[in-house]
Design a protein around this motif. Structure first.
Motif, mmCIF file in Angstrom:
data_model
loop_
_atom_site.group_PDB
_atom_site.id
_atom_site.type_symbol
_atom_site.label_atom_id
_atom_site.label_comp_id
_atom_site.label_asym_id
_atom_site.label_seq_id
_atom_site.Cartn_x
_atom_site.Cartn_y
_atom_site.Cartn_z
ATOM 1 N N PHE A 1 29.581 6.628 -13.198
ATOM 2 C CA PHE A 1 29.308 5.399 -13.753
ATOM 3 C C PHE A 1 29.641 4.837 -12.671
ATOM 4 N N GLN B 1 16.394 1.405 -16.657
ATOM 5 C CA GLN B 1 17.028 1.370 -15.295
ATOM 6 C C GLN B 1 16.081 2.834 -14.694
ATOM 7 N N SER C 1 24.993 2.553 -11.527
ATOM 8 C CA SER C 1 24.968 3.231 -13.273
ATOM 9 C C SER C 1 25.725 2.845 -13.406
ATOM 10 N N ASP D 1 23.007 7.641 -7.212
ATOM 11 C CA ASP D 1 24.103 6.096 -7.217
ATOM 12 C C ASP D 1 25.248 7.241 -6.585
ATOM 13 N N ARG E 1 21.179 6.264 -17.804
ATOM 14 C CA ARG E 1 21.530 5.517 -19.112
ATOM 15 C C ARG E 1 21.321 4.536 -19.746
ATOM 16 N N SER F 1 23.539 9.454 -15.682
ATOM 17 C CA SER F 1 23.744 8.200 -15.313
ATOM 18 C C SER F 1 22.644 7.245 -14.978
ATOM 19 N N ALA F 2 21.839 7.925 -13.797
ATOM 20 C CA ALA F 2 20.742 7.372 -13.344
ATOM 21 C C ALA F 2 19.408 6.674 -14.775
#
Length: 875
Positions: free
Chosen positions: A814, A103, A223, A194, A99, A96-97
């Motif tokens: 997310f 990011q 995220s 996140d 993605r 998720s970090a």
């Protein structure tokens, strides 16, 4: 001093805010300028002196190098030296970090800016390390000077971290704590994430860090969504069984093209492969979401039964692709179902909105597994259907069904078996809180009406009359003061020579005188005297008939219990008709009457199973409400004795027999009421007592005690249990222990932890099961406001689906879980989203950070002007 390799700081108190790729690029530019100036000097070597040809490239190189160093933002710290500390930065590098391509890089740059003050305020001994966390933790920078931390972070975006299949923040926190301890124990952990953990317990790891004096500061980094997916889902925390409800879903679709998807749901795993045998088909619907929009969808649901139940929902693109799944739990409420066998009219007072009483015939066969309680009121065990006692016992032990046995009124004598006693030979006996055992006692017979009839006919003259008088006197001697005596002499007729005298001292004296006055003569006719005794009751009247038997018997047999004494006769000579009167004894010699013992008056040894008489029971728990207070009068009770671990609520004052008792038996509770429940208990205080019985029997009496929120953790549910407000406040409960009770596993302890972020909230981890199953969740509270008994809540457990990631997994996670990050920081004494001043610390004498880049820039400009002057002058 070297800001182009930020791990290496050669000058104490020196640091830089930039570096990395920016500094390297500036250094390359300086190198290009050096090459260019050297080439130009070589071409002009004939017009320049040799020292100028060397000085110009050197000045150009120094100016370029100073410009490159200035681009890194160097500074020099001046201040008091402090004891070294260590900051361990944990960077979330899960799927998720990462993605989007930039990011993680953007997150590292923002973190570096946040850590600038910490770097500037650092001391010589201050150090730092950087770890990346995903499916585990990996150290990517080890023990670099804290002064170089801000410059090091931006260049770590391409570092090789752990596998990104999960988000195990707890592993990163624990690894960072070890780094701080290895550096001396002073310092802090900085978690950049996140907060969307899918494995481990970050709050628990933060608690451990806080106990070691190491705070965990958290910096939130949200995220983005991964494409079309379940953004949110809502199922009411409590629903009514049998009532329609709706599962509401929010689905996001990123810019691109419209997406059509299929939604399916299963209740408690029914219909899914390997769960519940696939008895029910899933609910299914098709819907679409425009590109770049967020849409909603609803699925109709209807739960049955009671307890904690779940629904599985699946979102699958219609044109193919990976499916997302989410499991949601809710508390299903239903009226308390009670099956009543026997009259049990006292159950009519239960509130109809809360209780539902189903009345069954004595011999009806039924499945008690779907009930909350079974009540048997005055129905003997032999009137139950075959196997019904075994089915009830299994439901009590394994499913938490309550059972109440009421003896009811006793019909017949006190020695006859009671209803409670009749269940001793059944499967229900080990569950009952009392055991029946007859009470042995000696019963003194009541006062008797005794009649002695003595034959005074001519055939009795002489020795026979003397034997009769001796026998009659012996009978009188054994009579009690409560007895009365009538002596009747008969010959051709009859005469009462002592009518109904009470056998006190005076009465016995009169009886002996009357016996001594007897004289013989005349014929023999006892029929008139016997006839008047025909209506007597043998339980109260006793007849001793003394005669030689020379008469004809034509009267009805007397109602009194009769004993016949044949005077001067034998079995072969006596009149056979005398045997019709009763038991016959023979008396032929003087002195034989001296050994006479009348069993008619002896105390009776009896095995008593029922204690008659009206009484008011003693309440052992006056404030429990289990009986009206003051209690009503009850009529008798079955003789019984309490078992071990029994909760005795009321007893008879004397003898002290149990009246109302309860016993926890397996997952359920069994109760016994050893007498008849008064009919008027269907209203008034009695109705309140009956409702208190049902609350004691039902495994889950306080259904509004908790609010349950269940989330996925590695495909397994974790219960978030919150105590509800009662009387304007949250109950003071310090610990909530939990176990899972099943017929095959017994009590399985579950991990239960208090939520440090909120009072009255707990986290309970449920186990993984091989197949869908039902069980009992047992909750026990500890604290000033705790319940005094456990709560036994039915729960449905589903299997983990191995076919792909769930909607709550790292693949689909997310957004930002700020609640978890706040809980992590709060549990350890850290700060959520801390300002730079918190990370920079607060030294006693704040050091002065002197920026060096303006001086370097000015020096570079001076050198550049000098190089130009040398070039021009030389030409």
């Amino acid at each position: 001093m070297n800001c182009f390799v930020p791990d290496l700081v050669l000058v104490p108190g020196f640091g830089c805010d930039g570096g990395g790729w920016g500094g390297v690029l500036a250094l390359w530019c300086a190198g290009i300028a050096l090459v260019g100036s050297t080439f130009q000097s070589w071409r002009a070597r004939r017009s320049l002196r040799i020292w100028r040809a060397v000085a110009i490239p050197l000045l150009t190189a120094l100016a370029g190098w100073f410009l490159a160093v200035a681009s890194t933002g160097p500074w020099l710290s001046q201040g008091t030296e402090q004891e070294g500390r260590h900051i361990a930065v944990v960077v979330d590098a899960s799927a998720s970090a990462r993605r989007t391509p930039d990011q993680l890089s953007n997150t590292l740059h923002r973190t570096a800016e946040r850590l600038g003050e910490a770097s500037r305020n650092s001391q010589t001994l201050d150090t730092a390390s950087v770890l990346m966390v995903a499916d585990g933790a990996t150290e990517v920078r080890h023990r670099l000077p804290l002064a170089g931390l801000a410059g090091a972070l931006p260049g770590l975006a391409g570092a090789a971290g752990p596998a990104d299949g999960q988000s195990d923040l707890a592993a990163g926190i624990r690894a960072a704590v070890r780094q701080v301890q290895a550096a001396g124990g002073g310092g802090a952990v900085l978690l950049v994430s996140d907060g969307l953990e899918t494995r481990g317990d970050a709050v628990g790891a933060a608690l451990d860090a806080g106990r070691l004096g190491i705070p965990v500061h958290t910096i939130p980094a949200a995220s983005p969504a991964p494409g079309i997916g379940l953004v949110a889902s809502h199922l009411p925390p409590r629903v009514a069984a049998g009532s329609p409800t709706r599962l509401r879903l929010v689905i996001a679709n990123p810019p691109g093209r419209p997406a059509t998807f299929r939604l399916r749901s299963w209740l408690n795993g029914e219909g899914r492969s390997g769960e519940s045998g696939g008895r029910a088909a899933p609910a299914e619907t098709l819907a679409s979401v425009p590109p770049g929009a967020t849409g909603t969808a609803t699925l109709p649901l209807e739960f049955a039964g009671r307890g904690l139940q779940f629904v599985d929902v699946e979102l699958a693109p219609a044109d193919g692709g990976p499916a997302q799944r989410r499991r949601l739990y809710t508390q299903v409420d239903a009226p308390v179902r009670i099956a009543a066998i026997g009259p049990a009219r006292w159950l009519d007072g239960l509130p109809t909105e809360t209780y539902r009483v189903e009345r069954l015939a004595d011999g009806a066969a039924f499945d008690p597994g779907d009930l909350d309680a079974v009540v048997i009121d005055g129905v003997p065990a032999e009137r139950l259907s075959a196997g019904q006692a075994e089915r009830i016992a299994a439901a009590v032990r394994d499913k938490g069904v309550g059972f109440l046995l009421v003896n009811g009124p006793q019909r017949g004598r006190g020695e006859d078996p009671t209803v409670v006693m009749g269940y001793e030979a059944t499967a229900l006996d080990p569950l009952l809180p009392v055991t029946s055992k007859p009470r042995e006692e000696m019963i003194e017979p009541p006062g008797r009406q005794v009649v002695i009839m003595i034959d005074t006919s001519g055939s009795m003259c002489g020795t026979r009359l003397q034997l009769a008088q001796e026998l009659a006197a012996r009978i009188v001697d054994q009579l009690r003061a409560r007895d009365s005596l009538t002596i009747t002499a008969f010959a051709s007729g009859f005469q009462d020579i002592l009518p109904g005298a009470v056998m006190g001292v005076d009465g016995k004296s009169r009886a002996h005188a009357a016996i001594g006055s007897l004289a013989c003569g005349g014929g023999t006719d006892p029929n008139g005297a016997l006839q008047r005794l025909a209506s007597k009751d043998g339980r109260q009247c006793g007849l001793f008939f003394i005669s030689d038997g020379e008469f004809n018997l034509s009267a009805r047999q007397p109602g009194c219990m009769t004993t016949v004494f044949a005077i001067d006769q034998t079995v072969s000579t006596v009149n056979r008709g005398i045997f019709q009167l009763g038991e016959v004894h023979f008396l032929n010699r003087k002195g034989e009457a001296s050994g006479l013992r009348l069993g008619f008056f002896n105390p009776e040894k009896r095995n008593k199973t029922f204690e008659p008489g009206r009484y008011r029971p003693d309440l052992l728990m006056p404030q429990s409400g289990l009986l009206p207070n003051p209690p009503d009068e009850l009529d008798g009770n079955a003789v019984s004795f309490p078992r071990e671990r029994v909760e005795l609520a009321a007893t008879r004052p004397y003898p002290v027999d149990p009246v109302l008792a309860f016993l926890d038996s397996g997952a359920g509770t069994a109760g016994a009421f050893t007498t008849d429940v008064p009919g008027h208990w269907a209203r008034g205080p009695g109705a309140g007592a009956v409702e208190a019985w049902m609350e004691r029997l039902v495994a889950w009496p306080q259904r509004d005690r908790y609010v349950f929120d269940l989330v996925e953790d590695e495909g397994l549910p974790t219960l978030l249990v919150s105590l509800t407000v009662h009387d304007g406040r949250v109950p003071l409960v310090e610990h909530l222990s939990a176990s899972l009770r099943g017929s095959a596993t017994g009590d399985m302890p579950l991990r239960s932890e208090k939520d440090p972020a909120a009072w009255g909230q707990f986290r309970i981890r449920l186990p993984e099961t091989a197949q869908a199953a039902s069980g009992i969740l047992v909750l026990r509270e500890i604290g000033p406001g705790a319940l005094d008994r456990e709560q036994r809540i039915p729960i449905r457990l589903g299997t983990r689906d191995p076919s792909g990631p769930a909607a709550g997994s790292e693949h689909w996670s997310f957004g930002l879980n700020a609640t978890l990050l706040r809980a992590v920081s709060s549990a350890s004494g850290g700060t959520f989203d801390p300002p730079p001043s918190v990370l920079g610390g607060a030294p006693p004498q704040p050091p002065l950070a002197v920026p060096l880049w303006p001086w370097l820039l000015a020096l570079a400009a001076l050198l550049y002007v000098s190089m130009i002057a040398l070039w021009r002058i030389g030409r």
